[in-house]
Write a protein that holds these residues in place. Structure first.
Motif, PDB file in Angstrom:
ATOM      1  N   GLY A 192      32.616  29.871  32.030  1.00  0.00           N
ATOM      2  CA  GLY A 192      32.865  31.214  32.534  1.00  0.00           C
ATOM      3  C   GLY A 192      33.777  31.201  33.748  1.00  0.00           C
ATOM      4  N   ALA A 193      33.540  30.268  34.666  1.00  0.00           N
ATOM      5  CA  ALA A 193      34.383  30.156  35.861  1.00  0.00           C
ATOM      6  C   ALA A 193      35.821  29.824  35.488  1.00  0.00           C
ATOM      7  CB  ALA A 193      33.816  29.084  36.792  1.00  0.00           C
ATOM      8  N   THR A 194      35.990  28.974  34.485  1.00  0.00           N
ATOM      9  CA  THR A 194      37.338  28.604  34.045  1.00  0.00           C
ATOM     10  C   THR A 194      38.095  29.817  33.514  1.00  0.00           C
ATOM     11  OG1 THR A 194      36.588  26.372  33.474  1.00  0.00           O
ATOM     12  CG2 THR A 194      38.659  27.121  32.490  1.00  0.00           C
ATOM     13  N   LEU A 195      37.456  30.611  32.675  1.00  0.00           N
ATOM     14  CA  LEU A 195      38.109  31.804  32.140  1.00  0.00           C
ATOM     15  C   LEU A 195      38.434  32.802  33.246  1.00  0.00           C
ATOM     16  CD1 LEU A 195      36.150  32.465  28.808  1.00  0.00           C
ATOM     17  CD2 LEU A 195      38.493  31.617  29.076  1.00  0.00           C
ATOM     18  N   ALA A 244      43.590  35.832  38.576  1.00  0.00           N
ATOM     19  CA  ALA A 244      44.655  35.950  39.579  1.00  0.00           C
ATOM     20  C   ALA A 244      46.035  35.863  38.937  1.00  0.00           C
ATOM     21  CB  ALA A 244      44.496  34.864  40.637  1.00  0.00           C
ATOM     22  N   ILE A 245      46.171  35.048  37.904  1.00  0.00           N
ATOM     23  CA  ILE A 245      47.456  34.913  37.213  1.00  0.00           C
ATOM     24  C   ILE A 245      47.845  36.233  36.560  1.00  0.00           C
ATOM     25  CG2 ILE A 245      48.730  33.687  35.427  1.00  0.00           C
ATOM     26  CD1 ILE A 245      47.885  31.934  37.788  1.00  0.00           C
ATOM     27  N   PHE A 246      46.922  36.816  35.817  1.00  0.00           N
ATOM     28  CA  PHE A 246      47.215  38.065  35.120  1.00  0.00           C
ATOM     29  C   PHE A 246      47.442  39.217  36.099  1.00  0.00           C
ATOM     30  CE2 PHE A 246      44.865  35.838  31.642  1.00  0.00           C
ATOM     31  CZ  PHE A 246      45.913  35.813  30.739  1.00  0.00           C
ATOM     32  N   ILE A 247      46.669  39.251  37.173  1.00  0.00           N
ATOM     33  CA  ILE A 247      46.839  40.318  38.163  1.00  0.00           C
ATOM     34  C   ILE A 247      48.227  40.232  38.795  1.00  0.00           C
ATOM     35  CG2 ILE A 247      46.064  41.125  40.428  1.00  0.00           C
ATOM     36  CD1 ILE A 247      43.206  40.391  39.533  1.00  0.00           C
ATOM     37  N   LEU A 301      45.023  25.876  41.108  1.00  0.00           N
ATOM     38  CA  LEU A 301      45.648  24.919  40.189  1.00  0.00           C
ATOM     39  C   LEU A 301      46.419  25.638  39.089  1.00  0.00           C
ATOM     40  CD1 LEU A 301      42.834  22.226  39.770  1.00  0.00           C
ATOM     41  CD2 LEU A 301      44.919  22.077  41.152  1.00  0.00           C
ATOM     42  N   PHE A 302      45.827  26.704  38.550  1.00  0.00           N
ATOM     43  CA  PHE A 302      46.514  27.484  37.521  1.00  0.00           C
ATOM     44  C   PHE A 302      47.742  28.189  38.100  1.00  0.00           C
ATOM     45  CE2 PHE A 302      42.165  27.937  35.279  1.00  0.00           C
ATOM     46  CZ  PHE A 302      42.338  26.698  34.681  1.00  0.00           C
ATOM     47  N   GLY A 340      54.311  27.634  40.187  1.00  0.00           N
ATOM     48  CA  GLY A 340      54.844  26.542  40.982  1.00  0.00           C
ATOM     49  C   GLY A 340      54.443  26.601  42.443  1.00  0.00           C
ATOM     50  N   GLU A 341      53.388  27.364  42.756  1.00  0.00           N
ATOM     51  CA  GLU A 341      52.929  27.492  44.133  1.00  0.00           C
ATOM     52  C   GLU A 341      52.095  26.260  44.513  1.00  0.00           C
ATOM     53  OE1 GLU A 341      50.738  31.099  44.471  1.00  0.00           O
ATOM     54  OE2 GLU A 341      52.495  32.391  44.239  1.00  0.00           O
TER      55      GLU A 341
END
Length: 294
Positions: A24-27, A32-35, A257-258, A264-265
């Motif tokens: 669940g934490a991984t999903l 943050a990426i999608f937002i 990490l994602f 590339g941050e």
């Protein structure tokens, strides 16, 4: 003491719960990426997330559950309504918190979720948190504090108070679902999404969204975000609310990490140090959870 655990089909209930919470934490770490990719405000993001979550959970329940949507809601009873309202409360107060305090302050306050869940579990369920779990919770909170240490302290009292209210709602919801095992986790998440969409539609501006915004938020709202939350709630059937809350802190390690992989941050050095503390703690706890009982 209230016995709220259930038998695991994989032998070890604790290990099963840990792995489900980690999934669940991984999903949820993709949020943050999608937002960022959506390119819209917090209110619009909350509206789209709520809308798509309500749709995905409703469709999935209707197609997969024998009782269908209405029957599942009836079987879940009043706790599913309360759970949805708690999710609405946590999302709303967090949004307004981030408008009145720093992200760092909010993250540190949110990291108290396992400790608050332990308190609420003791008060409402009579569950006493093990010493090993308390040690792990403390270590995770230290790791979170290290991650955000560079920007901590730039918030204000109102925003910090709202973050505390948000994390209280999150913790109460975990304890509620720990207590009421029969509540459909998909119905709970879907109800929270419905309430969120209804409230945020008055603050959002759907007519201004681009096609890419709808597409990005559809992926998030239909798949990763709701199912991540469903898994985190399913984990409460196997392990205690404080344990679930602690393991969900893995999001603080995975999300940067994602972000590095997509944008590339490169995270600051303190993020690596704090993330290392969190990761080592969770890995150690997971290995201990898999140790056979003597």
């Amino acid at each position: 003491m209230t016995d709220t655990s259930i038998r695991s089909p994989f032998g070890s209930a604790q290990m099963t719960g840990v792995l489900i919470a980690l999934a669940g934490a991984t999903l949820m770490s993709f949020d943050a990426i999608f937002i960022r990719l959506s390119g819209v405000s917090g209110f619009d993001t909350a509206f789209l997330f709520g809308l798509f979550t309500a749709l995905s959970m409703s469709i999935f329940i209707q197609l997969r559950e024998d009782k269908r949507l209405i029957g599942t809601l009836r079987a879940s009873g009043w706790p599913v309504i309360v759970s949805g309202l708690l999710m609405l409360g946590s999302a709303t107060t967090l949004i307004f918190s981030l408008k009145n305090t720093s992200v760092a302050n909010a993250i540190v306050i949110l990291s108290t979720s396992p400790a608050l869940a332990a308190l609420f579990s003791w008060v409402f369920l009579g569950e006493v948190t093990r010493r090993a779990t308390w040690i792990a919770i403390a270590a995770v909170m230290v790791g979170i504090a290290i991650v955000v240490s560079g920007s901590f302290g730039s918030g204000n009292l109102l925003g910090d108070a709202l973050a505390l209210i948000a994390v209280s709602f999150v913790s109460l919801n975990m304890v509620l679902l720990r207590r009421f095992q029969a509540v459909s986790r998909m119905a709970s998440v879907g109800m929270g999404g419905l309430f969120l969409a209804i409230v945020m539609v008055f603050l959002a501006t759907p007519s201004t969204y681009s096609a890419s915004t709808w597409a990005v938020m559809a992926v998030m709202g239909l798949f990763t975000a709701p199912f991540g939350r469903v898994l985190s709630q399913v984990a409460t059937r196997y392990i205690t609310a404080p344990e679930v809350g602690m393991i969900l802190m893995a999001e603080a390690v995975l999300a940067p990490l994602f972000a590095y992989g997509v944008f590339g941050e490169i995270p600051p050095l303190v993020s690596f140090a704090g993330g290392g503390v969190i990761l080592v703690t969770l890995l150690t706890y997971t290995m201990l959870a898999n140790r056979p009982s003597k």
